[in-house]
Design an enzyme around this catalytic site. Structure first.
Site, short mmCIF file in Angstrom:
data_model
loop_
_atom_site.label_atom_id
_atom_site.label_comp_id
_atom_site.label_asym_id
_atom_site.label_seq_id
_atom_site.Cartn_x
_atom_site.Cartn_y
_atom_site.Cartn_z
N ASP A 216 11.86 86.89 -24.37
CA ASP A 216 12.96 87.93 -24.86
C ASP A 216 12.36 89.21 -24.05
O ASP A 216 11.36 89.24 -23.79
CB ASP A 216 12.66 88.21 -26.39
N ASP B 68 20.76 85.29 -26.56
CA ASP B 68 20.77 85.86 -28.03
C ASP B 68 22.13 86.77 -28.03
O ASP B 68 22.81 86.45 -29.00
CB ASP B 68 19.74 86.60 -28.48
#
Length: 153
Positions: free
Chosen positions: A114, A130
């Site tokens: 991330d 995402d």
């Protein structure tokens, strides 16, 4: 959308997601914050071993099985409905691409990379895949809601 464009779009989106993740891992230290646009967003390299918002930590096999099921269902639904709506196909392309992008990380690394941190709101750090998943699911909900209410435009 032509049938050949669908796998090309999926591969291109997965490629972009993986390229961004590889760039982050190669250029940003774990937990390092780089202010890309001050007050708007930063790049912060995190290793997420759970789901969105870091829930269900260290449940790798659960996510692998869940991802295979979701991607399989999305592919099945796309094959059955690909001529129905360009927007439907786009939503499924985004869902499939996002699922595969994070699946690659989870299987290869044991975690998901991330990096996108929104500085103007208190929100979880996320990645490109995402974003695909979020937009794809929201678009699919909107399409199904419109179909349910009889508006096929």
């Amino acid at each position: 959308m032509r049938k050949v464009a669908i796998p090309v779009a999926i591969l291109a989106l997965i490629g972009l997601d993986q390229w961004v993740k590889h760039w982050v891992v190669a250029n940003i230290s774990l937990n390092q914050v780089i202010k890309a646009i001050p007050g708007v967003f930063s790049l912060t390299y995190l290793q997420n071993r759970g789901a969105a918002f870091s829930i269900l930590q260290n449940q790798k096999y659960f996510f692998v099985i869940l991802t295979v099921l979701v991607i399989g269902a999305a592919l099945f639904y796309m094959v059955k409905n690909y001529q129905k709506s360009l927007w439907l196909v786009l939503s499924l392309i985004l869902i499939i691409s996002g699922g595969i992008g994070n699946f690659i990380d989870r299987v290869h690394l044991g975690y998901v990379v991330d990096m996108v941190q929104l500085d103007f709101i208190d929100f979880a750090i996320f990645n490109v895949a995402d974003s695909y998943l979020t937009v794809g699911v929201l678009l699919l909900i909107l399409i199904l809601w419109k179909e349910e209410n009889g508006s096929h435009h």
